[in-house]
Each structure stands twice: as C-alpha cells, then as structure tokens.
Design a protein around this motif. Structure first.
Motif, PDB file in Angstrom:
ATOM      1  N   SER A   1     -30.954 -16.258 -60.075  1.00 50.46           N
ATOM      2  CA  SER A   1     -30.018 -16.118 -58.789  1.00 50.46           C
ATOM      3  C   SER A   1     -30.044 -14.545 -58.661  1.00 50.46           C
ATOM      4  N   TYR A   2     -29.765 -14.342 -57.272  1.00 49.41           N
ATOM      5  CA  TYR A   2     -29.363 -12.640 -57.025  1.00 49.41           C
ATOM      6  C   TYR A   2     -27.863 -12.698 -56.698  1.00 49.41           C
ATOM      7  N   GLY A   3     -27.031 -12.333 -57.342  1.00 49.15           N
ATOM      8  CA  GLY A   3     -25.876 -12.465 -57.119  1.00 49.15           C
ATOM      9  C   GLY A   3     -25.539 -13.851 -56.915  1.00 49.15           C
ATOM     10  N   ASP A   4     -24.830 -14.282 -55.648  1.00 47.01           N
ATOM     11  CA  ASP A   4     -24.337 -15.432 -55.493  1.00 47.01           C
ATOM     12  C   ASP A   4     -25.646 -16.345 -54.896  1.00 47.01           C
ATOM     13  N   HIS A   5     -26.787 -15.843 -54.526  1.00 40.67           N
ATOM     14  CA  HIS A   5     -27.759 -16.354 -53.815  1.00 40.67           C
ATOM     15  C   HIS A   5     -28.661 -16.996 -54.815  1.00 40.67           C
ATOM     16  N   GLU A   6     -28.938 -18.381 -54.885  1.00 40.18           N
ATOM     17  CA  GLU A   6     -29.826 -19.092 -55.859  1.00 40.18           C
ATOM     18  C   GLU A   6     -31.235 -19.256 -55.198  1.00 40.18           C
TER      19      GLU A   6
ATOM     20  N   GLY B   1     -45.780 -21.836 -50.797  1.00 40.60           N
ATOM     21  CA  GLY B   1     -44.710 -22.269 -50.525  1.00 40.60           C
ATOM     22  C   GLY B   1     -44.071 -21.239 -49.390  1.00 40.60           C
ATOM     23  N   PRO B   2     -43.161 -21.349 -48.344  1.00 38.19           N
ATOM     24  CA  PRO B   2     -42.787 -20.642 -47.073  1.00 38.19           C
ATOM     25  C   PRO B   2     -42.264 -19.293 -47.534  1.00 38.19           C
ATOM     26  N   ASN B   3     -42.290 -18.460 -46.632  1.00 37.77           N
ATOM     27  CA  ASN B   3     -41.441 -17.192 -46.958  1.00 37.77           C
ATOM     28  C   ASN B   3     -40.023 -17.358 -47.547  1.00 37.77           C
ATOM     29  N   GLY B   4     -39.793 -16.774 -48.839  1.00 38.17           N
ATOM     30  CA  GLY B   4     -38.338 -17.064 -49.305  1.00 38.17           C
ATOM     31  C   GLY B   4     -38.363 -18.164 -50.316  1.00 38.17           C
ATOM     32  N   ALA B   5     -39.539 -18.597 -50.475  1.00 39.25           N
ATOM     33  CA  ALA B   5     -39.552 -19.726 -51.233  1.00 39.25           C
ATOM     34  C   ALA B   5     -39.215 -19.750 -52.664  1.00 39.25           C
ATOM     35  N   GLY B   6     -39.104 -18.291 -53.248  1.00 37.08           N
ATOM     36  CA  GLY B   6     -39.200 -18.035 -54.569  1.00 37.08           C
ATOM     37  C   GLY B   6     -40.355 -17.741 -55.416  1.00 37.08           C
ATOM     38  N   LYS B   7     -41.463 -17.649 -54.803  1.00 34.52           N
ATOM     39  CA  LYS B   7     -42.886 -17.505 -55.663  1.00 34.52           C
ATOM     40  C   LYS B   7     -42.924 -16.156 -56.332  1.00 34.52           C
ATOM     41  N   THR B   8     -42.457 -15.135 -55.496  1.00 35.41           N
ATOM     42  CA  THR B   8     -42.273 -13.536 -55.960  1.00 35.41           C
ATOM     43  C   THR B   8     -41.486 -13.625 -57.226  1.00 35.41           C
ATOM     44  N   THR B   9     -40.183 -14.463 -56.900  1.00 32.23           N
ATOM     45  CA  THR B   9     -39.076 -14.404 -58.075  1.00 32.23           C
ATOM     46  C   THR B   9     -39.837 -14.983 -59.384  1.00 32.23           C
ATOM     47  N   LEU B  10     -40.347 -16.119 -59.091  1.00 33.67           N
ATOM     48  CA  LEU B  10     -40.969 -16.897 -60.332  1.00 33.67           C
ATOM     49  C   LEU B  10     -41.850 -15.905 -61.009  1.00 33.67           C
TER      50      LEU B  10
ATOM     51  N   ASP C   1     -50.296 -11.673 -57.197  1.00 33.20           N
ATOM     52  CA  ASP C   1     -49.421 -11.788 -56.058  1.00 33.20           C
ATOM     53  C   ASP C   1     -50.186 -11.712 -54.789  1.00 33.20           C
ATOM     54  N   GLU C   2     -50.416 -12.842 -54.043  1.00 30.53           N
ATOM     55  CA  GLU C   2     -50.973 -12.538 -52.728  1.00 30.53           C
ATOM     56  C   GLU C   2     -52.268 -11.759 -52.747  1.00 30.53           C
ATOM     57  N   PRO C   3     -53.296 -12.086 -53.342  1.00 30.65           N
ATOM     58  CA  PRO C   3     -54.635 -11.226 -53.344  1.00 30.65           C
ATOM     59  C   PRO C   3     -55.285 -11.293 -52.122  1.00 30.65           C
TER      60      PRO C   3
ATOM     61  N   THR D   1     -50.188 -17.520 -52.734  1.00 29.89           N
ATOM     62  CA  THR D   1     -50.715 -16.874 -51.461  1.00 29.89           C
ATOM     63  C   THR D   1     -50.268 -17.785 -50.310  1.00 29.89           C
ATOM     64  N   HIS D   2     -50.539 -17.172 -49.167  1.00 30.80           N
ATOM     65  CA  HIS D   2     -50.325 -17.783 -47.948  1.00 30.80           C
ATOM     66  C   HIS D   2     -51.354 -18.453 -47.578  1.00 30.80           C
ATOM     67  N   ASP D   3     -52.663 -18.522 -48.063  1.00 28.91           N
ATOM     68  CA  ASP D   3     -53.921 -18.815 -47.631  1.00 28.91           C
ATOM     69  C   ASP D   3     -53.830 -20.378 -48.027  1.00 28.91           C
TER      70      ASP D   3
HETATM   71  P1  ATP Z   1     -42.550 -14.292 -49.532  1.00 30.03           P
HETATM   72  O1  ATP Z   1     -43.532 -15.473 -49.209  1.00 30.03           O
HETATM   73  O2  ATP Z   1     -42.051 -13.979 -48.274  1.00 30.03           O
HETATM   74  O3  ATP Z   1     -43.077 -13.159 -50.367  1.00 30.03           O
HETATM   75  P2  ATP Z   1     -41.378 -15.521 -51.478  1.00 30.03           P
HETATM   76  O4  ATP Z   1     -41.657 -17.045 -51.881  1.00 30.03           O
HETATM   77  O5  ATP Z   1     -41.943 -14.702 -52.614  1.00 30.03           O
HETATM   78  O6  ATP Z   1     -41.441 -15.263 -50.276  1.00 30.03           O
HETATM   79  P3  ATP Z   1     -38.888 -14.350 -52.979  1.00 30.03           P
HETATM   80  O7  ATP Z   1     -39.239 -12.954 -52.615  1.00 30.03           O
HETATM   81  O8  ATP Z   1     -39.139 -14.778 -54.442  1.00 30.03           O
HETATM   82  O9  ATP Z   1     -39.510 -15.316 -51.927  1.00 30.03           O
HETATM   83  O10 ATP Z   1     -37.547 -14.603 -52.157  1.00 30.03           O
HETATM   84  C1  ATP Z   1     -36.732 -15.649 -52.678  1.00 30.03           C
HETATM   85  C2  ATP Z   1     -35.252 -15.806 -52.124  1.00 30.03           C
HETATM   86  O11 ATP Z   1     -34.770 -14.560 -53.010  1.00 30.03           O
HETATM   87  C3  ATP Z   1     -35.273 -15.088 -50.795  1.00 30.03           C
HETATM   88  O12 ATP Z   1     -33.994 -15.664 -50.214  1.00 30.03           O
HETATM   89  C4  ATP Z   1     -35.247 -13.633 -50.906  1.00 30.03           C
HETATM   90  O13 ATP Z   1     -34.306 -12.907 -49.714  1.00 30.03           O
HETATM   91  C5  ATP Z   1     -34.157 -13.441 -52.164  1.00 30.03           C
HETATM   92  N1  ATP Z   1     -34.552 -12.075 -52.905  1.00 30.03           N
HETATM   93  C6  ATP Z   1     -35.721 -11.795 -53.315  1.00 30.03           C
HETATM   94  N2  ATP Z   1     -35.632 -10.613 -53.933  1.00 30.03           N
HETATM   95  C7  ATP Z   1     -34.329 -10.218 -53.894  1.00 30.03           C
HETATM   96  C8  ATP Z   1     -33.742  -9.247 -54.450  1.00 30.03           C
HETATM   97  N3  ATP Z   1     -34.015  -8.241 -55.104  1.00 30.03           N
HETATM   98  N4  ATP Z   1     -32.294  -9.211 -54.215  1.00 30.03           N
HETATM   99  C9  ATP Z   1     -31.678 -10.230 -53.638  1.00 30.03           C
HETATM  100  N5  ATP Z   1     -32.248 -11.390 -53.176  1.00 30.03           N
HETATM  101  C10 ATP Z   1     -33.633 -11.298 -53.189  1.00 30.03           C
END
Ligand code: ATP
Length: 251
Positions: free
Chosen positions: A15-20, A39-48, A164-166, A196-198
């Motif tokens: 979670s980032y604060g309250d946002h899971e 997965g789509p934008n915001g799916a959590g790939k970079t977070t993983l 990460d998205e090469p 990747t988004h490809d």
């Molecule tokens: P993209 O394809 O757009 O790069 P993604 O799948 O990599 O997206 P993440 O960047 O992991 O997705 O983001 C997942 C969620 O966490 C999104 O809702 C994003 O807004 C949120 N988020 C990511 N980084 C932070 C941060 N540092 N602080 C708060 N929220 C964040």
C-alpha cells in the motif's frame, strides 16, 4: 530437496498510504524462465518490481530471491531501469557505465581489478556490445542504450534480472533483437521478469505471462492464454476492444 527459486513471492500486499496497490500476490519463477509481467497503467507492475528490489516495503507477505530475504535478496537482483531514467549526457564510455554495476562490490573510488574488467567484458559480450565498449554513451541508439543497461545489470551475475518496460520508444526490428537477446540469456540460465506494454510481443515471445491488475489475474504459458475473458478482466475492456485482436484472442 527442493531447488532454491530465483523468485518466490507469497501473499504479497503493498500500500501507498491508504491506497492498496497490490494484494494477495503469489508468484514463483524458476531458473532459466523468461516471464512477461503485463497489465494496464496503474496495475502495480512497477510496484511489484520495486518491492522485489526492496525499495518499497510490503504491508504483508514475503519476497525471497534465491532463498534470501530483505537486503540480501535485493543484492541478488539485477535491475534494468527504463531508459529515460538514466543520464545519457554524461561523457563516459560504455565500459565505465557497465563497471558502475559493480560499485556495490567495489565501493566508491576503488580501482577495478582484472576480475572486474573480466566480468564487465563478459556482460558486454552477452549483449553483443564488447567491440563498442570505448564509445561514449551519448552516441548510442536507443537499442544500444538498452543493451548497455542490461550489461550493467548482468555484471554482478544476478540470480534474477528485472526489466522495466525495455521496449518503450524502440522500433520493431530493435525490439525483435532484444527479444532474441532475452531468449539467449534465459537459455544460458538467466532468469528474467519483464514488465511491458507490448502485449502482442509479450504474447508471442515470452514463454510465460503473468497478468496483473492489483492482484494476479492469470499466470500461465502464453500459448494457453486464449480466453478473452482473462484479457477483458485484466484490462477492464469489453468484447469489442481492439486489445483482444492485438493479442490474438477474440470474444
Ligand atoms: P504503468 O503501466 O502506468 O507504469 P504500473 O502497473 O507500473 O503502471 P504502478 O506504478 O505500480 O503501476 O502503480 C500502481 C498504483 O500505485 C497506481 O494507482 C499508482 O498511482 C500508485 N502509486 C505508484 N507509486 C506510488 C507512490 N510512490 N505513491 C503513491 N502511489 C503510488
């Protein structure tokens, strides 16, 4: 005895604060696998990826890399950042950039030894850039830059390579060559997890795909991901979306 996996993630929530951003993510990757993370934008790939790297702390669950956890796990990972996150206008050579991958071992300001040069040349040979090693990085094409970043990540012989998205901003022939490189690395025992988004490229060239949208929607050999429902659920699109044709499934 069970083999130690390059990556094992169990019940991960972030979670980032309250946002899971991620919940209940469990994934295991074996040595020599080349896995696409999509997965789509915001799916959590970079977070993983950032959680595996130890940059983002998990709220719950566990990550292990080659049997290690915490900082020891992060040391086992080679990370290839997005190209635009790197300062290409520094007047340094390819070899010097690849050598910075050894900084955590070498420490700042220490002179590299023969073994470090050898590791650097091996990594450059893997990405087919050895002959260009004295070139200044500012002169390189997008595809060559991507290869330099891959060599920098490979130089410490990581147990797991995160990409990460090469492909962003690269043309199709360059993407095809990078896919060939990733196939070769996996065949020689490297383990790759690539966001990747490809979608079409990933579906055709990654042997296995993990589809995420805040959790794992599907994790299977690419050839088995023929059910349009899975893609619609992952991307939140309807049966008429061109995305389905793009990945070769139709509703
Ligand atoms: P993209 O394809 O757009 O790069 P993604 O799948 O990599 O997206 P993440 O960047 O992991 O997705 O983001 C997942 C969620 O966490 C999104 O809702 C994003 O807004 C949120 N988020 C990511 N980084 C932070 C941060 N540092 N602080 C708060 N929220 C964040």
């Amino acid at each position: 005895m069970t083999a130690v996996l390059p990556l094992h993630v169990e019940g991960l929530a972030v979670s980032y604060g309250d946002h899971e951003a991620l919940s209940d993510v469990s994934v295991s990757i074996s040595r020599g696998e080349f896995v696409g993370l999509i997965g789509p934008n915001g799916a959590g790939k970079t977070t993983l990826l950032r959680t595996i790297l130890g940059i983002v702390p998990p709220k719950s669950g566990a990550v292990s890399v080659a049997g290690e956890t915490g900082r020891a796990a992060a040391r086992r990972v080679g990370y290839v950042p997005q190209r635009h996150d790197f300062a290409w206008d520094y007047p340094v050579s390819i070899e010097q950039v690849v050598m910075t991958g050894l900084t955590p071992l070498l420490g700042w300001g220490r002179r590299p030894k023969q073994e470090h040069y050898e590791a650097c040349y091996t990594a450059l040979r893997h990405v087919d850039m050895l002959d260009l090693r004295e070139r200044t990085i500012g002169e390189l094409s997008g595809g060559q830059r991507q290869r330099v970043l891959i060599a920098r990540a490979l130089v410490r012989k990581p147990d797991l390579l995160l990409l990460d998205e090469p492909f962003t901003g690269l043309d199709q022939p360059t993407i095809d060559l990078l896919f060939d490189l990733f196939d070769n690395l996996a065949a020689s025992g490297a383990t790759l997890l690539m966001s990747t988004h490809d979608l079409a490229g990933a579906r055709h060239r990654c042997p296995r795909l993990i589809l995420v949208n805040k959790t794992v929607i599907a994790d299977a050999p690419s050839a088995q991901l023929n059910d349009p429902e899975i893609w619609m659920k992952t991307y939140g699109v309807g049966p008429d979306s061109s995305l389905l044709a793009g990945v070769g499934v139709s509703a």
